[in-house]
Design a protein around this motif. Structure first.
Motif, PDB file in Angstrom:
ATOM      1  N   GLU A 117       0.834  -1.212   0.000  1.00 38.95           N
ATOM      2  CA  GLU A 117       0.000   0.000   0.000  1.00 38.95           C
ATOM      3  C   GLU A 117       0.863   1.253   0.000  1.00 38.95           C
ATOM      4  OE1 GLU A 117      -3.050   2.766   0.098  1.00 38.95           O
ATOM      5  OE2 GLU A 117      -3.067   0.672  -0.507  1.00 38.95           O
ATOM      6  N   LEU A 118       1.922   1.258   0.800  1.00 37.23           N
ATOM      7  CA  LEU A 118       2.832   2.399   0.833  1.00 37.23           C
ATOM      8  C   LEU A 118       3.468   2.606  -0.537  1.00 37.23           C
ATOM      9  CD1 LEU A 118       4.241   4.612   2.473  1.00 37.23           C
ATOM     10  CD2 LEU A 118       5.996   2.916   3.057  1.00 37.23           C
ATOM     11  N   GLY A 119       3.889   1.524  -1.172  1.00 34.26           N
ATOM     12  CA  GLY A 119       4.471   1.615  -2.514  1.00 34.26           C
ATOM     13  C   GLY A 119       3.487   2.194  -3.523  1.00 34.26           C
ATOM     14  N   ARG A 120       2.232   1.731  -3.472  1.00 35.28           N
ATOM     15  CA  ARG A 120       1.199   2.267  -4.387  1.00 35.28           C
ATOM     16  C   ARG A 120       1.020   3.760  -4.175  1.00 35.28           C
ATOM     17  NH1 ARG A 120      -1.309  -2.815  -3.493  1.00 35.28           N
ATOM     18  NH2 ARG A 120      -2.388  -2.060  -1.657  1.00 35.28           N
ATOM     19  N   TRP A 121       0.952   4.161  -2.888  1.00 32.09           N
ATOM     20  CA  TRP A 121       0.718   5.567  -2.567  1.00 32.09           C
ATOM     21  C   TRP A 121       1.863   6.443  -3.054  1.00 32.09           C
ATOM     22  CZ3 TRP A 121       3.054   8.769   1.367  1.00 32.09           C
ATOM     23  CH2 TRP A 121       2.423  10.006   1.532  1.00 32.09           C
ATOM     24  N   THR A 122       3.098   6.018  -2.825  1.00 27.21           N
ATOM     25  CA  THR A 122       4.239   6.857  -3.222  1.00 27.21           C
ATOM     26  C   THR A 122       4.388   6.943  -4.734  1.00 27.21           C
ATOM     27  OG1 THR A 122       5.795   5.013  -3.001  1.00 27.21           O
ATOM     28  CG2 THR A 122       5.536   6.485  -1.097  1.00 27.21           C
ATOM     29  N   GLU A 123       3.852   5.962  -5.460  1.00 30.25           N
ATOM     30  CA  GLU A 123       3.950   5.984  -6.923  1.00 30.25           C
ATOM     31  C   GLU A 123       2.824   6.776  -7.578  1.00 30.25           C
ATOM     32  OE1 GLU A 123       4.158   1.874  -8.020  1.00 30.25           O
ATOM     33  OE2 GLU A 123       6.158   1.638  -7.148  1.00 30.25           O
ATOM     34  N   GLU A 124       1.738   7.017  -6.850  1.00 28.93           N
ATOM     35  CA  GLU A 124       0.613   7.779  -7.403  1.00 28.93           C
ATOM     36  C   GLU A 124       1.019   9.220  -7.655  1.00 28.93           C
ATOM     37  OE1 GLU A 124      -2.605   7.741  -4.630  1.00 28.93           O
ATOM     38  OE2 GLU A 124      -3.072   5.627  -5.001  1.00 28.93           O
ATOM     39  N   ILE A 125       0.622   9.734  -8.789  1.00 25.41           N
ATOM     40  CA  ILE A 125       0.833  11.148  -9.086  1.00 25.41           C
ATOM     41  C   ILE A 125      -0.294  11.942  -8.428  1.00 25.41           C
ATOM     42  CG2 ILE A 125       0.971  12.879 -10.925  1.00 25.41           C
ATOM     43  CD1 ILE A 125       3.330  10.830 -10.777  1.00 25.41           C
ATOM     44  N   THR A 126       0.071  12.951  -7.682  1.00 26.18           N
ATOM     45  CA  THR A 126      -0.925  13.816  -7.059  1.00 26.18           C
ATOM     46  C   THR A 126      -1.364  14.838  -8.091  1.00 26.18           C
ATOM     47  OG1 THR A 126       0.150  13.527  -4.920  1.00 26.18           O
ATOM     48  CG2 THR A 126      -1.338  15.413  -5.141  1.00 26.18           C
ATOM     49  N   ALA A 127      -2.652  14.832  -8.388  1.00 25.83           N
ATOM     50  CA  ALA A 127      -3.183  15.744  -9.406  1.00 25.83           C
ATOM     51  C   ALA A 127      -3.081  17.188  -8.917  1.00 25.83           C
ATOM     52  CB  ALA A 127      -4.627  15.400  -9.715  1.00 25.83           C
ATOM     53  N   PRO A 128      -2.511  18.054  -9.748  1.00 22.60           N
ATOM     54  CA  PRO A 128      -2.499  19.478  -9.370  1.00 22.60           C
ATOM     55  C   PRO A 128      -3.943  19.989  -9.298  1.00 22.60           C
ATOM     56  CG  PRO A 128      -1.030  19.061 -11.223  1.00 22.60           C
ATOM     57  CD  PRO A 128      -1.838  17.816 -11.008  1.00 22.60           C
ATOM     58  N   ALA A 129      -4.206  20.818  -8.323  1.00 24.26           N
ATOM     59  CA  ALA A 129      -5.546  21.375  -8.177  1.00 24.26           C
ATOM     60  C   ALA A 129      -5.857  22.258  -9.382  1.00 24.26           C
ATOM     61  CB  ALA A 129      -5.635  22.190  -6.900  1.00 24.26           C
ATOM     62  N   PRO A 130      -7.068  22.128  -9.936  1.00 21.54           N
ATOM     63  CA  PRO A 130      -7.393  22.949 -11.113  1.00 21.54           C
ATOM     64  C   PRO A 130      -7.387  24.438 -10.791  1.00 21.54           C
ATOM     65  CG  PRO A 130      -9.336  21.779 -10.325  1.00 21.54           C
ATOM     66  CD  PRO A 130      -8.174  21.297  -9.522  1.00 21.54           C
ATOM     67  N   PHE A 131      -7.824  24.790  -9.607  1.00 21.50           N
ATOM     68  CA  PHE A 131      -7.815  26.171  -9.143  1.00 21.50           C
ATOM     69  C   PHE A 131      -7.487  26.143  -7.660  1.00 21.50           C
ATOM     70  CE2 PHE A 131     -10.820  26.170 -12.669  1.00 21.50           C
ATOM     71  CZ  PHE A 131     -10.293  27.193 -13.432  1.00 21.50           C
TER      72      PHE A 131
END
Length: 189
Positions: free
Chosen positions: A78-92
């Motif tokens: 789970e930690l590996g999945r989380w660290t590999e996820e790209i955090t979407a930039p907020a649209p605004f």
């Protein structure tokens, strides 16, 4: 920030009890929102419930009895999945500074139609004062990150905050230059 995943990451270094996790969190995330002990223990209970951590024993080490927790194999995945996820930039991005400037412009454009002149907001004055506060905070953060003995977490956290403050300052400069135009646009509506 996902406290759940941060605690999993801290557990990846080996078994720890809640008190130690809280101290590690404070040491590695000094500029983050404070983490209460209750939140640590509640999160640990949820990690155990979800099979991502497990109790590794209890001990007192000369003090109160403490429960040790460790990450499970599923917790590591789970930690590996989380660290590999790209955090979407907020649209605004909307924050309190933005809201205060917008409200100040709207009130100025309304031109006192509410019959109350006292306390009327001034967007340009607010931006000048906010800019001074940002500059002071930038000086403080620069001193913190360049102080002898500043650790990696402190330097990275200060750099991150400085980049955001710099972005705010650039927005304030642009907005200050456009206040009259923005007020006129609101008046035209």
């Amino acid at each position: 920030m996902s406290i759940r995943h941060v605690l999993l990451g801290l557990l990846a270094a080996g078994p720890r009890h809640g008190y130690d996790l809280k101290r590690q969190y404070d040491a590695h995330f000094p500029q983050a929102r404070p983490l209460a002990y209750g939140q640590v223990y509640t999160t640990l209970q949820r990690l155990v419930r979800d099979g991502l951590a497990e109790v590794d024993g209890t001990g007192s080490e000369g003090g109160p009895e403490r429960t040790l927790y460790r990450s499970t194999r599923e917790g590591a995945r789970e930690l590996g999945r989380w660290t590999e996820e790209i955090t979407a930039p907020a649209p605004f991005v909307t924050n309190e500074i933005f809201a205060k400037v917008v409200v100040s412009i709207l009130v100025t454009a309304a031109g006192g139609r509410d019959g109350h002149d006292e306390g009327r907001p001034d967007a340009a004055a607010h931006l000048r004062a906010q800019r001074a506060a940002h500059m002071e905070r930038m000086r403080e953060l620069t001193a913190v990150k360049t102080s002898p003995g500043a650790d990696l977490s402190t330097v990275l956290s200060a750099d991150y905050a400085l980049a955001h403050l710099d972005a705010d300052l650039r927005w304030m400069t642009t907005t200050s230059a456009r206040i009259d135009t923005l007020t006129a646009e609101v008046n035209a509506l």
